[in-house]
Enzyme design. Structure first.
Site, PDB file in Angstrom:
ATOM      1  N   GLU A 116      -4.327  13.925  14.734  1.00 15.59           N
ATOM      2  CA  GLU A 116      -3.061  13.416  14.212  1.00 15.59           C
ATOM      3  C   GLU A 116      -2.056  13.495  15.353  1.00 15.59           C
ATOM      4  OE1 GLU A 116       0.928  13.383  12.276  1.00 15.59           O
ATOM      5  OE2 GLU A 116       0.058  15.173  13.152  1.00 15.59           O
ATOM      6  N   ASP A 140      -3.714  18.759  12.956  1.00 13.13           N
ATOM      7  CA  ASP A 140      -2.307  18.377  12.809  1.00 13.13           C
ATOM      8  C   ASP A 140      -1.540  18.542  14.124  1.00 13.13           C
ATOM      9  OD1 ASP A 140       0.012  17.719  11.094  1.00 13.13           O
ATOM     10  OD2 ASP A 140       0.659  19.760  11.572  1.00 13.13           O
TER      11      ASP A 140
HETATM   12  C1  OTU Z   1       2.662  16.399  11.037  1.00 13.66           C
HETATM   13  O1  OTU Z   1       3.453  15.323  11.468  1.00 13.66           O
HETATM   14  C2  OTU Z   1       2.531  16.295   9.535  1.00 13.66           C
HETATM   15  O2  OTU Z   1       1.954  15.058   9.204  1.00 13.66           O
HETATM   16  C3  OTU Z   1       3.871  16.480   8.891  1.00 13.66           C
HETATM   17  O3  OTU Z   1       3.814  16.297   7.501  1.00 13.66           O
HETATM   18  C4  OTU Z   1       4.357  17.855   9.232  1.00 13.66           C
HETATM   19  O4  OTU Z   1       5.670  18.010   8.766  1.00 13.66           O
HETATM   20  C5  OTU Z   1       4.343  18.116  10.736  1.00 13.66           C
HETATM   21  O5  OTU Z   1       3.152  17.684  11.379  1.00 13.66           O
HETATM   22  C6  OTU Z   1       4.415  19.590  10.997  1.00 13.66           C
HETATM   23  O6  OTU Z   1       3.230  20.226  10.598  1.00 13.66           O
HETATM   24  O7  OTU Z   1       6.342  15.219  13.300  1.00 13.66           O
HETATM   25  O8  OTU Z   1       7.132  13.616  11.351  1.00 13.66           O
HETATM   26  O9  OTU Z   1       3.986  13.093  16.986  1.00 13.66           O
HETATM   27  O10 OTU Z   1       4.982  13.107  14.454  1.00 13.66           O
HETATM   28  O11 OTU Z   1       2.405  15.497  14.226  1.00 13.66           O
HETATM   29  C7  OTU Z   1       5.819  14.087  11.330  1.00 13.66           C
HETATM   30  C8  OTU Z   1       3.319  13.787  16.009  1.00 13.66           C
HETATM   31  C9  OTU Z   1       5.493  14.933  12.526  1.00 13.66           C
HETATM   32  C10 OTU Z   1       4.219  14.176  14.882  1.00 13.66           C
HETATM   33  C11 OTU Z   1       3.398  14.655  13.759  1.00 13.66           C
HETATM   34  C12 OTU Z   1       4.102  15.393  12.726  1.00 13.66           C
END
Ligand code: OTU
Length: 655
Positions: free
Chosen positions: A326, A284
């Site tokens: 991700e 993540d």
């Molecule tokens: C990820 O997303 C997850 O998919 C989210 O559900 C979480 O809230 C977040 O991490 C924190 O754990 O900012 O709007 O550029 O966009 O990693 C989603 C990358 C997020 C980010 C992404 C993040």
């Protein structure tokens, strides 16, 4: 002469953890250690090489890998061998993904096992279960605030249940993907709690500042991910009079990877999950792993070093494991997560194709494909042993990642187009079929992202409400069009739970105080098993969608030309509403034509000829041979060799 403290080589190192293993089991580990040594050392030396005890520390990492290898079950070691023998196993066109929350889909991990038949019926070969490790109590960002990485959330089961589920899935040819939230822990995690209790070594696990000068300096250049409900990037902790880096919510503390201990801890958690039978780990928010003053603190070279080292070390212990990045960042910053330069094929095997997702929604709103064709055409090819993860919707919002440059190339104004897309999908644009909501309006930048279920954004919710049969039919065609593109694009397409039966926005999250501030819950529904019961009834939306997706999965599985390794070239169709994509490799050539308008559209015969698709073509999706591109002059009267697409039709054409 070298001794244990000065010898920096690890390729002759014999980890004590392997002593108990029979020599036939030790040999593969040693062979891999020799082969992987450069891939392990290169990134780690850049990251942590300055430390006096680097060599010893490196050995301690080999020990972690050796312990994990020694503890790995016979079944999993056999699987490792299989995957090493067929390294493109995950690139096969039969790989169809499904994404769901354990509780919202089935209840518990055990109950997910009862749904394997259902997944199999749909054609699923890859199951991503949303965060399932023990989260903090109360608000936990959908599980992305982990309090204990070695426990399953009690409501879902325990680690044995997870291992049992992984076994059960594997027996049916389904790979399991789980999240490793590696950028941050919950404030309630033991490391953070120790830090709050004043333990200096644990304070070092995080980014801590005694006053605002550090945070102020960084905040000049970092962005705000959640400007609405979690503004700023730092949170004051009165217990210790420190500011802590919190990119996301105030209860999510960013880890400090400049500390070797943080790397080691994450390696051992990664391998712990691998040994429970997890096949793919979704890492993540990897863009944020390394901070550098004066930058946006995203996509730093060191973040790649961390991933490369994790990958090489996991190859040592659990070679069957895949890493999925991700990183929701623009393609030039995204591609390096699949490895480049000396790390080609040596970073993450999988990465989310956010731009494709955004372009699908952009084309659908606009009924024009110029921007999509331009923008996707600029994305460079990816290494041979990597694959995109393609998706229409996920649990997050849709951010309109349209650059000024791409917009300009398509004759659009970036700012205006992003505004249009937000208006359109919030249902505020005249004539819009969509029903979504604005997520994280940022008054400083004017940025608005969008929440909403695929079906609702495609018009199904409004159509059903009005009992408008023509509109229902169009909405279904839109959903299948978008899925038709991601299934053909290459890589692992993900079906987001509920899309296969047309689940619309779920408004009940508003009643839950832990969820109500975050409208991403709009598109994180509970499965409606009653609706699933309708999946074989072709008179229902659920029936048509389920059959449509199943069909895509089945046809795709029979088309070697759609293997992930086949290159993809977006090309002009000479029709501004029809997206054209060529998949091309030794395995065959496919022309994908996707009509993003509700009106019938024609791709002229001369264009099919130019693209090298002359003669009688077979539309694999209808299993019919058409006269598309027929230039033998027989003028068979129907369409003179043009490809004529119905509204929202998609064709997968092969010679
Ligand atoms: C990820 O997303 C997850 O998919 C989210 O559900 C979480 O809230 C977040 O991490 C924190 O754990 O900012 O709007 O550029 O966009 O990693 C989603 C990358 C997020 C980010 C992404 C993040």
């Amino acid at each position: 002469m070298t001794d244990a403290t000065t010898d920096t080589t690890i390729d002759r190192y014999k980890p004590p953890a392997l002593r108990a293993l029979p020599s036939a089991e030790r040999a593969p580990f040693y062979a891999r250690l020799r082969a992987l040594r450069p891939d392990i050392e290169r990134p780690l030396r850049l990251l942590y090489g300055g430390r006096g005890d680097f060599a010893m520390w490196l050995r301690s990492l080999i020990d972690v890998a050796a312990q994990a290898y020694a503890a790995r079950s016979a079944d999993l070691r056999r699987l490792d061998l299989e995957r090493m023998a067929v390294p493109d196993w995950f690139q096969d066109p039969s790989m169809i993904g499904y994404v769901c929350y354990v509780d919202r889909f089935a209840g518990t991990l055990d109950e997910v096992r009862d749904k394997i038949d259902y997944l199999e019926e749909l054609g699923v070969r890859y199951l991503h279960l949303m965060p399932l490790l023990a989260p903090r109590a109360g608000q936990n960002d959908g599980g992305y605030a982990v309090a204990d990485y070695r426990q399953v959330a009690p409501a879902l089961g325990d680690m044995d249940d997870l291992a049992r589920l992984a076994d059960g899935l594997r027996a049916r040819g389904i790979s399991l993907c789980v999240d490793l939230v590696c950028n941050h822990t919950a404030r309630e995690h033991e490391w953070a709690q120790r830090a709050l209790a004043g333990q200096k070594d644990y304070q070092d696990y995080y980014h801590m500042f005694a006053d605002r000068s550090g945070p102020d300096a960084y905040e000049r250049t970092v962005r705000e991910v959640f400007p609405d409900f979690a503004p700023g990037n730092f949170t004051y902790q009165p217990e210790i009079d420190r500011w802590v880096w919190t990119t996301f919510h105030d209860y999510q503390w960013d880890l400090n990877y400049s500390k070797p201990a943080v790397f080691s801890e994450n390696l051992s958690i990664l391998l712990f999950l691998a040994n429970r039978g997890v096949d793919v780990v979704r890492l993540d928010a990897v863009a944020f792993l390394w901070k550098r003053l004066g930058t946006d603190c995203e996509n730093q070279p060191e973040a790649h070093g961390i991933l490369q080292a994790l990958r090489a070390l996991s190859r040592l212990a659990a070679p069957g494991l895949l890493l999925k990045a991700e990183a929701i960042v623009p393609p030039p910053q995204l591609l390096p997560y699949l490895g480049q330069g000396p790390a080609t094929n040596k970073e993450c095997e999988l990465a989310y194709h956010n731009l494709l997702m955004v372009m699908l929604w952009s084309s659908l709103a606009e009924r024009k494909v110029a921007l999509m064709t331009q923008a996707l055409g600029k994305v460079a090819r990816i290494p041979s042993r990597t694959a995109w993860v393609t998706y229409v919707r996920c649990h997050d919002d849709i951010g309109w990642a349209v650059t000024e440059e791409d917009a300009g190339d398509a004759g659009l104004n970036g700012h205006a187009h992003r505004g249009f897309l937000s208006d359109f999908y919030a249902g505020q644009f005249p004539g819009s079929f969509a029903r979504g909501e604005v997520f994280q309006f940022n008054p400083r930048t004017g940025d608005r992202r969008i929440s909403g279920a695929c079906a609702s954004l495609c018009g199904l919710e409004t159509a059903l409400e009005h009992g408008d049969h023509a509109a229902i039919a169009l909405a279904i065609r839109r959903i299948l069009l978008l899925y038709g593109v991601i299934f053909a694009f290459g890589g692992t397409p993900l079906i987001y739970m509920g899309d296969e039966v047309g689940l619309t926005n779920a408004y009940d999250y508003r009643q839950d105080p832990n969820l109500s501030a975050d409208n991403r819950w709009l598109h994180r529904p509970y499965m409606n098993w009653q609706q699933v019961e309708e999946r074989h009834d072709s008179d229902t939306a659920a029936g048509q969608l389920f059959a449509g997706l199943r069909h895509l999965a089945m046809v795709r599985g029979q088309m070697p030309a759609l293997h992930a390794e086949a290159e993809r070239h977006p090309v002009w169709s000479h029709n501004e509403s029809v997206f054209a994509l060529i998949r091309d490799s030794q395995r065959g050539r496919v022309l994908i034509l996707a009509n993003f308008s509700e009106l019938s559209q024609t791709v002229p015969r001369y264009r099919l000829d130019e693209l090298g698709f002359a003669g009688r073509l077979r539309n694999r999706l209808r299993d019919e041979v058409g006269a598309y591109g027929d230039n033998d002059g027989d003028n068979d009267g129907d369409n003179d060799g043009d490809a004529v697409l119905d509204g929202y039709e998609i064709m997968w054409l092969e010679s």
